[in-house]
Scaffold this motif. Structure first.
Motif, PDB file in Angstrom:
ATOM      1  N   ARG A 126       1.255  -1.333  -0.077  1.00 13.50           N
ATOM      2  CA  ARG A 126       0.523  -0.237  -0.044  1.00 13.50           C
ATOM      3  C   ARG A 126       1.049   1.271   0.066  1.00 13.50           C
ATOM      4  NH1 ARG A 126      -2.948  -2.454   3.845  1.00 13.50           N
ATOM      5  NH2 ARG A 126      -2.487  -0.535   5.497  1.00 13.50           N
ATOM      6  N   ARG A 135       2.146   1.591  -3.736  1.00 18.02           N
ATOM      7  CA  ARG A 135       1.363   2.471  -4.611  1.00 18.02           C
ATOM      8  C   ARG A 135       0.642   3.486  -4.214  1.00 18.02           C
ATOM      9  NH1 ARG A 135      -1.901  -3.206  -3.626  1.00 18.02           N
ATOM     10  NH2 ARG A 135      -1.774  -4.356  -5.050  1.00 18.02           N
ATOM     11  N   ARG A 136       1.100   4.053  -2.851  1.00 19.93           N
ATOM     12  CA  ARG A 136       0.837   5.276  -2.580  1.00 19.93           C
ATOM     13  C   ARG A 136       1.214   6.776  -3.462  1.00 19.93           C
ATOM     14  NH1 ARG A 136      -1.473   7.064   2.676  1.00 19.93           N
ATOM     15  NH2 ARG A 136      -1.885   4.642   2.469  1.00 19.93           N
ATOM     16  N   LEU A 196      -4.138   6.428 -10.617  1.00 19.77           N
ATOM     17  CA  LEU A 196      -4.214   5.493 -11.639  1.00 19.77           C
ATOM     18  C   LEU A 196      -5.962   5.835 -12.291  1.00 19.77           C
ATOM     19  CD1 LEU A 196      -4.039   3.187 -14.359  1.00 19.77           C
ATOM     20  CD2 LEU A 196      -5.066   1.553 -12.353  1.00 19.77           C
ATOM     21  N   PHE A 207      -8.804   4.901 -14.752  1.00 20.62           N
ATOM     22  CA  PHE A 207      -9.436   3.635 -15.499  1.00 20.62           C
ATOM     23  C   PHE A 207     -10.028   3.735 -16.728  1.00 20.62           C
ATOM     24  CE2 PHE A 207      -8.799   2.353 -10.545  1.00 20.62           C
ATOM     25  CZ  PHE A 207      -8.064   0.638 -11.293  1.00 20.62           C
ATOM     26  N   ASN A 243     -14.474   3.612 -13.176  1.00 17.71           N
ATOM     27  CA  ASN A 243     -14.816   2.553 -11.843  1.00 17.71           C
ATOM     28  C   ASN A 243     -14.966   3.427 -10.662  1.00 17.71           C
ATOM     29  OD1 ASN A 243     -14.351  -0.045 -13.177  1.00 17.71           O
ATOM     30  ND2 ASN A 243     -12.115   0.351 -12.615  1.00 17.71           N
ATOM     31  N   LEU A 244     -15.873   4.516 -10.790  1.00 22.82           N
ATOM     32  CA  LEU A 244     -15.761   4.663  -9.458  1.00 22.82           C
ATOM     33  C   LEU A 244     -17.123   4.389  -8.669  1.00 22.82           C
ATOM     34  CD1 LEU A 244     -17.763   8.427 -10.729  1.00 22.82           C
ATOM     35  CD2 LEU A 244     -15.584   7.845  -9.599  1.00 22.82           C
ATOM     36  N   PHE A 245     -16.789   4.460  -7.206  1.00 24.02           N
ATOM     37  CA  PHE A 245     -17.658   3.178  -6.168  1.00 24.02           C
ATOM     38  C   PHE A 245     -19.803   4.220  -6.513  1.00 24.02           C
ATOM     39  CE2 PHE A 245     -13.878   4.654  -3.880  1.00 24.02           C
ATOM     40  CZ  PHE A 245     -13.271   2.874  -4.644  1.00 24.02           C
ATOM     41  N   LEU A 271     -13.292   9.404   0.471  1.00 26.84           N
ATOM     42  CA  LEU A 271     -13.454   7.608   1.501  1.00 26.84           C
ATOM     43  C   LEU A 271     -11.716   7.615   1.205  1.00 26.84           C
ATOM     44  CD1 LEU A 271     -15.084   5.494   2.273  1.00 26.84           C
ATOM     45  CD2 LEU A 271     -15.065   4.322  -0.168  1.00 26.84           C
ATOM     46  N   ALA A 272     -11.319   7.670   0.010  1.00 21.85           N
ATOM     47  CA  ALA A 272     -10.462   6.914   0.529  1.00 21.85           C
ATOM     48  C   ALA A 272      -8.930   7.694   1.751  1.00 21.85           C
ATOM     49  CB  ALA A 272      -9.079   6.588  -0.640  1.00 21.85           C
ATOM     50  N   LEU A 282     -10.627   7.025   5.479  1.00 22.77           N
ATOM     51  CA  LEU A 282     -10.358   5.523   5.877  1.00 22.77           C
ATOM     52  C   LEU A 282      -8.142   5.350   5.839  1.00 22.77           C
ATOM     53  CD1 LEU A 282     -11.679   3.240   3.026  1.00 22.77           C
ATOM     54  CD2 LEU A 282     -12.184   3.856   5.056  1.00 22.77           C
ATOM     55  N   ARG A 308     -11.128  12.474  -8.287  1.00 19.09           N
ATOM     56  CA  ARG A 308     -10.501  10.779  -6.837  1.00 19.09           C
ATOM     57  C   ARG A 308      -9.194  10.530  -6.766  1.00 19.09           C
ATOM     58  NH1 ARG A 308     -13.306   4.768  -7.205  1.00 19.09           N
ATOM     59  NH2 ARG A 308     -12.549   5.301  -9.165  1.00 19.09           N
ATOM     60  N   SER A 309      -8.103  10.229  -7.502  1.00 16.84           N
ATOM     61  CA  SER A 309      -6.824   9.624  -7.830  1.00 16.84           C
ATOM     62  C   SER A 309      -6.575  11.357  -6.959  1.00 16.84           C
ATOM     63  CB  SER A 309      -7.192   9.002  -9.040  1.00 16.84           C
ATOM     64  OG  SER A 309      -6.579  10.591  -9.975  1.00 16.84           O
ATOM     65  N   LEU A 351      -5.089  12.159  -2.691  1.00 13.96           N
ATOM     66  CA  LEU A 351      -4.106  11.774  -2.020  1.00 13.96           C
ATOM     67  C   LEU A 351      -2.420  11.731  -2.733  1.00 13.96           C
ATOM     68  CD1 LEU A 351      -6.171   7.501  -0.460  1.00 13.96           C
ATOM     69  CD2 LEU A 351      -5.063   9.686   0.240  1.00 13.96           C
TER      70      LEU A 351
END
Lengths: 218, 267
Positions: B101, B104-105, B109, B111, B115-117, B128-129, B132, B177-178, B181
């Motif tokens: 993880r 990956r941070r 990415l 897509f 691939n939204l939630f 969300l990310a 969490l 979203r990407s 972080l």
């Protein structure tokens, strides 16, 4: 007469509801554990769990109940249930929870496997842990997808509670049958249908509401 | 020092070599475009960078620090099992989930299929990310998410669900979203391939804006005009190798390799 029958049937229906809700409370989470087992990458576990599911789904629930209730005493000379009413109920719940958990697990597995790989990958690349991906991303989508098969299964459970009669648990049908045996009355037996219909009708409404609540996404 | 350095990266699926000896580097703020026909290994390369696939050999370094080395470790995501590694008898030392993880941070990415939630609205998809990951207080995370959503021009859609948005809008949310972080390098896997032609412009515009803000990006794309306009460096991949690499001018105006020439001839 009518009120006597009604009082007895209501008591039996109470027992029916007890079996129903306790079975759900046990089988809904246990089904998830079994589903994970049946999808495990550890092959021996996977095949053991799938073998169990095969046995449980491949034999009648009534047979399972009889074997679980009488089997230990007859085969091992040891009776974990005891003869008391509580023991009969415990054996019933044990068989029902195991049986329904296996059915639920297959519904869960289908739901989990229907979620696109992209959802898992999106969670992963955002740095989520495996359990975060499952509980925060995938689970609600699975719940939505399994709503219809689950409501089917749960409505079947309402009627399956009557199988507890074979180990003399005094549920609804057992109570009604008592009137047939002791007083030759057949209508109390017919009348149980009203209870089953009303309760399954109520469940249908509840599930309809839940499905509607989850219809905001697809 | 390059922000991203990839050396001798290889990947095999059973007997099929999907990536062979891939080496390249990019500097901070640079945009790398990867072009080539389907099946050439472009997407697999991106997936290796994001640890959705495990490369068999080679190294990946970010900002001078080696985050993946095929000789010592064999990180695996929880979906793939790496049989080729076992066959070759190398000792496989897995990265822990924690290390995976952390690695990956460095990357984000975007897509092809967004691939939204689906069960979360636009704002929740972005928060969300970081929530969490406990990357700040709820207020900070919220403010940052709103700023990102504003950056992709969707402030008025904050409480919309993905199914209420067009493909182009969904992809813009996915970009926000990407970025939530703050990855060092943002990767795009054919970000406009699933879109209707009239919607590609809005997504490409966002990517152009990010370039203005010096975001380091690796973009796999079939949009040749766009690649030419936005990239500092272009890689043409064919059959799992880097067939040609250079500036957009070198690649598009003076292609040397016959394969590249015939590929460009299709556009």
């Amino acid at each position: 007469m009518f009120s006597d029958v009604l009082t007895a049937l209501a008591a039996g229906f109470g027992k029916t509801l007890q079996i129903f809700f306790l079975t759900l409370a046990g089988a809904v989470p246990l089904g998830l554990v079994i589903a994970f087992g049946s999808m495990s990458r550890f092959k021996p576990l996977k095949y053991a769990v799938r073998g169990l599911i095969w046995i449980i789904r491949g034999t009648p629930l009534m047979l399972q109940l009889i074997v679980i209730f009488y089997g230990p005493a007859l085969i091992f000379g040891f009776d974990p249930w005891g003869g008391a009413n509580s023991g009969r109920l415990a054996a019933t719940l044990f068989s029902f929870i195991l049986n329904y958990a296996c059915y639920f697990s297959e519904i869960y597995r289908g739901g989990i496997e229907s979620i696109s790989k992209g959802q898992y990958e999106a969670g992963q690349v955002l740095g989520m842990t495996r359990s975060q991906v499952f509980f925060r991303v995938v689970l609600l989508q699975v719940v939505k997808r399994i709503m219809a098969p689950m409501s089917n299964e749960i409505i079947t459970l309402v009627k399956d509670t009557s199988l507890a009669r074979v180990v003399a648990v005094s549920e609804l049908l057992f109570k009604a049958e008592a009137f047939t045996k002791s007083q030759g009355l057949i209508w109390p037996l017919f009348f149980t249908g009203v209870f089953y219909l009303l309760f399954s009708g109520l469940l249908t409404v509840v599930f309809g509401k839940l499905e509607k609540k989850l219809s905001y996404f697809n | 020092m390059p922000i991203l350095q990839v050396e001798h990266l290889s990947k095999r699926f059973d007997q099929h070599e999907v990536l062979r000896d891939i080496s390249f580097s990019i500097e901070k703020g640079e945009v790398l475009a990867i072009i080539g026909s389907s099946g050439g290994g472009k997407t697999t390369m991106l997936r290796c960078l994001n640890f959705l696939e495990t490369a068999d050999d080679g190294t990946i370094s970010v900002d001078g620090k080696v985050i993946f080395d095929g000789n010592v470790q064999n990180p695996q995501n929880f979906r793939s099992t790496d049989k080729s590694k076992m066959r070759s008898g190398k000792k496989a030392v897995r990265m822990s989930d924690e290390e995976l993880r952390a690695a990956r941070r460095h990357f984000g990415l975007v897509f092809q299929s967004f691939n939204l939630f689906p069960q979360y609205n636009v704002l929740q998809n972005v928060t969300l990310a970081p929530t969490l990951a406990k990357a700040g207080t709820p207020d900070e995370i919220n403010a940052r998410a709103r700023a990102l959503i504003d950056r992709v021009g969707l402030t008025e859609k904050l409480d919309f669900y993905p199914c209420q948005l067009s493909g182009g809008q969904q992809q813009r949310v996915a970009i926000a979203r990407s970025l939530a972080l703050s990855p060092d390098i943002l990767c795009f896997d054919e970000p406009t391939s699933a879109l209707d032609p009239e919607l590609t412009g809005e997504v490409l515009r966002v990517i152009r804006d990010l370039r203005q803000e010096n975001m380091t990006m690796v973009i796999v794309t079939h949009e040749m005009e766009f690649a030419r306009a936005v990239a500092d460096k272009v890689i043409f991949m064919a059959d799992g190798i880097i067939e040609e690499m250079g500036s957009p001018d070198e690649i598009f105006t003076n292609p040397k390799s016959p394969k590249l020439r015939s590929f460009l001839g299709n556009f």
